[in-house]
Design an enzyme around this catalytic site. Structure first.
Site, short mmCIF file in Angstrom:
data_model
loop_
_atom_site.label_atom_id
_atom_site.label_comp_id
_atom_site.label_asym_id
_atom_site.label_seq_id
_atom_site.Cartn_x
_atom_site.Cartn_y
_atom_site.Cartn_z
N LYS A 48 0.82 -1.21 0.00
CA LYS A 48 0.00 0.00 0.00
C LYS A 48 0.86 1.26 0.00
O LYS A 48 0.47 2.29 -0.54
CB LYS A 48 -0.93 0.00 1.22
CG LYS A 48 -1.97 -1.10 1.13
CD LYS A 48 -3.02 -0.96 2.19
CE LYS A 48 -3.84 -2.23 2.22
NZ LYS A 48 -5.25 -2.05 2.36
N GLU A 65 -2.67 6.87 8.50
CA GLU A 65 -3.54 7.72 7.68
C GLU A 65 -4.52 8.44 8.59
O GLU A 65 -5.05 7.83 9.52
CB GLU A 65 -4.36 6.88 6.68
CG GLU A 65 -3.71 6.68 5.35
CD GLU A 65 -4.59 5.91 4.38
OE1 GLU A 65 -5.77 5.64 4.71
OE2 GLU A 65 -4.10 5.58 3.30
N HIS A 89 -14.67 -3.48 8.36
CA HIS A 89 -14.01 -2.94 7.17
C HIS A 89 -14.12 -3.86 5.98
O HIS A 89 -13.35 -3.77 5.03
CB HIS A 89 -12.53 -2.61 7.43
CG HIS A 89 -12.35 -1.58 8.50
ND1 HIS A 89 -12.80 -0.29 8.36
CD2 HIS A 89 -11.79 -1.65 9.73
CE1 HIS A 89 -12.52 0.39 9.46
NE2 HIS A 89 -11.91 -0.41 10.31
N ARG A 144 -6.85 -7.42 -9.55
CA ARG A 144 -7.54 -8.68 -9.83
C ARG A 144 -9.01 -8.37 -10.08
O ARG A 144 -9.44 -7.23 -9.95
CB ARG A 144 -7.45 -9.60 -8.60
CG ARG A 144 -7.95 -8.86 -7.37
CD ARG A 144 -8.22 -9.73 -6.20
NE ARG A 144 -8.18 -8.99 -4.96
CZ ARG A 144 -9.18 -8.30 -4.43
NH1 ARG A 144 -10.33 -8.22 -5.07
NH2 ARG A 144 -9.04 -7.67 -3.28
P1 ADP Z 1 -8.01 -3.55 3.12
O1 ADP Z 1 -7.12 -3.64 1.92
O2 ADP Z 1 -7.45 -4.28 4.30
O3 ADP Z 1 -9.43 -3.90 2.84
P2 ADP Z 1 -8.37 -0.68 2.77
O4 ADP Z 1 -7.23 0.26 2.80
O5 ADP Z 1 -8.93 -1.03 1.43
O6 ADP Z 1 -7.96 -2.01 3.56
O7 ADP Z 1 -9.53 -0.12 3.68
C1 ADP Z 1 -10.67 -0.86 3.97
C2 ADP Z 1 -11.78 0.04 4.47
O8 ADP Z 1 -11.39 0.77 5.62
C3 ADP Z 1 -12.23 1.09 3.49
O9 ADP Z 1 -13.21 0.60 2.62
C4 ADP Z 1 -12.80 2.16 4.40
O10 ADP Z 1 -14.06 1.75 4.84
C5 ADP Z 1 -11.92 2.09 5.60
N1 ADP Z 1 -10.82 3.07 5.52
C6 ADP Z 1 -9.60 2.87 4.97
N2 ADP Z 1 -8.83 3.97 5.09
C7 ADP Z 1 -9.56 4.89 5.72
C8 ADP Z 1 -9.31 6.26 6.17
N3 ADP Z 1 -8.15 6.85 5.99
N4 ADP Z 1 -10.32 6.89 6.81
C9 ADP Z 1 -11.51 6.28 7.03
N5 ADP Z 1 -11.78 5.03 6.65
C10 ADP Z 1 -10.84 4.33 6.01
#
Ligand code: ADP
Length: 660
Positions: free
Chosen positions: A116, A200, A235, A292
């Site tokens: 990431k 973040e 999440h 993917r």
């Molecule tokens: P993963 O790859 O583990 O699924 P992501 O980075 O795609 O993790 O994040 C998954 C979820 O977490 C997102 O869909 C969102 O709901 C929440 N999320 C991620 N980053 C943030 C952020 N900076 N602020 C608020 N919610 C977040």
């Protein structure tokens, strides 16, 4: 020319790819672990090869074994599906070296987007905004704590290697940071072998909006619009739709172009998804790119009229995209609901045999599933049973269709999140399109399973038991015990246990129908139809349709109006059950909801604990689950230590409730 494709996956996505192969006249080849020898994806393939024991690490994740199977079975290409090896650059490279087409992006693009942190940097270089935070190389506790203070709270600690919500922790105040950092590192280290984290800022009330892109090997890249995936638990996505109620045409173009820029910067080829979070003010930030096919790809298929798997195969075969961006158009609205074998309130996965799985049919309804009636959900893989995807002329029509389809869904034998899906479909906030990633928590959509079985369900169960006996009689195998039940005009006692309650009923056959008496009343019913898994009765002129199955233990499973009930015939009172009842007085054992490993014990014997206090952390199905005290009390016994494996149902802790 592709004549055979090996699908390096299982479950619904393997079935999905097999269907595309069939349509293209390509022969599908399956692989399977020992747990999947008779699974649906194997039953539907032309040829199949075993690749190892049940745990994914010893089967679906063994790249060499899968490549060897592809070569032995004469496949020219491998479709990785999602999960497993789909985002493994080394595997994509091995395919290339073995002369097999990998139906996905080149290994270099997977690598570029794999971490990431690296992906964030590519997005920044492509002029696409990312969430403010810290993604530096210095991973010391002190630096991370100082950066956390600079970023501000609330914030998220995320694993660079993360995915599926693993290795991610929300932190609302500085005092929680150290524990969250440790938890994120531990989970990421165990799941990915890489504990690198970044920070973040936590965006408040964000939506998760992702853009589907398609890129061919000739430099053409298009986007296929967005999917809104804001309804999540832990999440993880539960409901996805397209278009997003939050996007204007102008914002769609802006986000689509940003996604195409990211894909181009990564040297991307094939289908991919660029994920963003969208703030309430319309600002959007790049989250990551999934290299993917996504679980939720069908909603895009339904609104664009395109078949993403067929396009993936064509791209892998070297074909140019058959349309340009201007040729992509959108029509109507699509919604996907993920049906999981899991508790709708605690979200803990459930495992076991699907006694009955009859998905809905009808206009605008698509169901992608890897499980038929009689198949098993095991601890080894994702507990998703099916994806229900509906489409309609507009969002309102799609929601009406979703409700109808959920009501028609018959799934018995396992605890599922169907009540949660139904509650979301009914919720005014969802109908208004007012969703964000905290939706389920904020709306308090708890979808508690019905507390007690309604009299109609008890009466239907009583009739089923009587008539099932009668049908056995026709087959010539009637016991004297059953004949007593069948006696017309005589009250036959019958009892069921539902949850903790035992219900005593009296069933009496009268003419064409039955009269069932229960504590507090009676119901008269006439049988309209009785089939293998279906009972339709008339109650006061209204037809009621029940879905019926029996589990391995002999319990009766009943589906009615979208709810599922388990009715057991009570066992005779034994010395054992009396002993237990006595023992349980004033205290309780908290048992493991499924097999797993105890990660941390947070309390010690003799300790006074408050209600809601975390007691233990259990890892099961690759996720951490915190067991909290259901009431205030004193810890009496802790049979397990950190690191111990525990069986499903094992007592993890004995807690004596405080007086009052
Ligand atoms: P993963 O790859 O583990 O699924 P992501 O980075 O795609 O993790 O994040 C998954 C979820 O977490 C997102 O869909 C969102 O709901 C929440 N999320 C991620 N980053 C943030 C952020 N900076 N602020 C608020 N919610 C977040």
């Amino acid at each position: 020319m592709l004549t055979r494709i090996l699908i390096a996956n299982r479950g619904e996505i393997a079935v999905r790819v097999i269907r595309a192969c069939r349509e293209l006249g390509i022969s599908p080849a399956a692989v399977y672990s020992a747990a999947d020898a008779g699974a649906l994806h194997v039953r539907l393939a032309d040829v199949a090869a075993p690749v190892g024991p049940a745990p994914a690490a010893q089967s679906y994740l063994r790249g060499e074994a899968i490549i060897a199977a592809a070569q032995r079975l004469g496949a020219q290409a491998i479709h990785p599906g999602y999960g497993f090896l789909s985002e493994n650059a080394a595997f994509a490279r091995m395919c290339r070296e073995a002369g097999l087409a990998f139906i996905g992006p080149p290994p270099e693009a997977i690598e570029a987007m794999g971490g990431k942190i690296g992906a964030r940097r590519i997005a920044v270089a492509a002029g696409v905004p990312v969430v403010p935070g810290y993604d530096g190389a210095d991973q010391s506790d002190a630096t991370l704590a100082a950066e956390a203070a600079r970023v501000g709270f609330p914030l998220l600690v995320k694993a660079s290697a993360g995915g599926g919500g693993k290795g991610m922790r929300a932190v609302s105040a500085p005092g929680e940071f150290a524990a969250a950092l440790e938890g994120a590192r531990r989970e990421a280290g165990a799941a990915f072998g890489d504990a690198t984290v970044f920070l973040e800022r936590y965006i408040q009330r964000p939506r998760h909006v992702e853009i589907q892109i398609l890129a061919d090997s000739h430099g053409n890249i298009v986007h296929l619009g967005e999917r809104e995936c804001s309804i999540q638990r832990r999440h993880q996505k539960v409901i996805e739709e397209s278009p997003s109620p939050a996007l204007t045409p102008a914002l769609r173009v802006k986000m689509g172009e940003a996604a195409v820029r990211v894909a181009r910067a990564a040297g991307y080829v094939n289908a991919g998804t660029v994920e963003f979070i969208l703030g309430p003010d319309g600002s959007f930030y790049f989250l990551e790119m999934n290299t993917r096919l996504q679980v939720e790809h069908p909603v895009t298929e339904l609104v664009t009229g395109l078949d993403l798997v067929r396009l993936q195969i064509a791209i892998a075969a070297g074909a140019p995209l058959p349309f340009t961006q201007e040729g992509v158009s959108f029509r109507g609205h699509a919604i996907e609901a993920r049906l999981y074998a899991e508790d709708p309130v605690s979200f803990l996965p459930a495992v076991g045999r699907l006694a009955l799985h009859e998905p809905p049919l009808g206009p605008g309804v698509r169901v992608d599933s890897g499980l038929a009636s009689g198949d098993e959900v095991t601890v080894h893989y994702d507990p998703m049973i099916a994806k229900l995807i509906v489409s309609g002329a507009d969002r309102a029509a799609a929601i009406e269709r979703l409700r109808r389809a959920l009501d028609d869904y018959a799934v018995l034998g396992l605890t599922t999140n169907l009540p949660l899906l139904r509650a979301v479909a009914e919720s005014p906030a969802f109908v208004a399109g007012d969703t964000h990633t905290g939706f389920l928590a904020e709306q308090r959509i708890h979808a508690t399973p019905p507390a007690a079985a309604p009299p109609e369900a008890l009466a239907a169960a009583a009739i089923w038991e009587q008539e099932a006996g009668g049908r056995r009689q026709e087959a010539g195998a009637r016991s004297p015990f059953e004949s007593r039940w069948r006696a017309g005009g005589v009250d036959v006692p019958i009892s069921f246990t539902v949850g903790k309650e035992t219900h005593l009923l009296q069933a009496r056959q009268s003419g064409e129908g039955w009269s069932i008496a229960y504590a507090g009343g009676h119901i008269d019913l006439t049988i309209i139809a009785i089939r293998d898994s279906e009972l339709v009765v008339a109650i006061r002129d209204t037809l009621e349709r029940f879905r019926v199955a029996r589990d391995a233990a002999g319990d009766l499973l009943l589906g009615w109006r979208g709810e599922a009930y388990r009715l057991a015939r009570p066992a005779p009172l034994s010395a054992d059950s009396v002993g237990r009842a006595g023992h349980g007085h004033g205290g309780a054992s908290l048992s493991a909801p499924m097999p797993g490993t105890l990660i941390t014990v947070l309390v010690s014997a003799g300790e006074q604990v408050a209600e809601g206090q975390p007691l233990l952390v259990l890892e099961a199905m690759k996720m951490e689950h915190t067991v909290v005290a259901p009431y205030a009390g004193v810890v009496r016994r802790l049979p397990f230590a950190a690191g111990d494996s525990v069986a499903g149902g094992a007592d993890l802790i004995e807690l004596e409730a405080d007086e009052d």
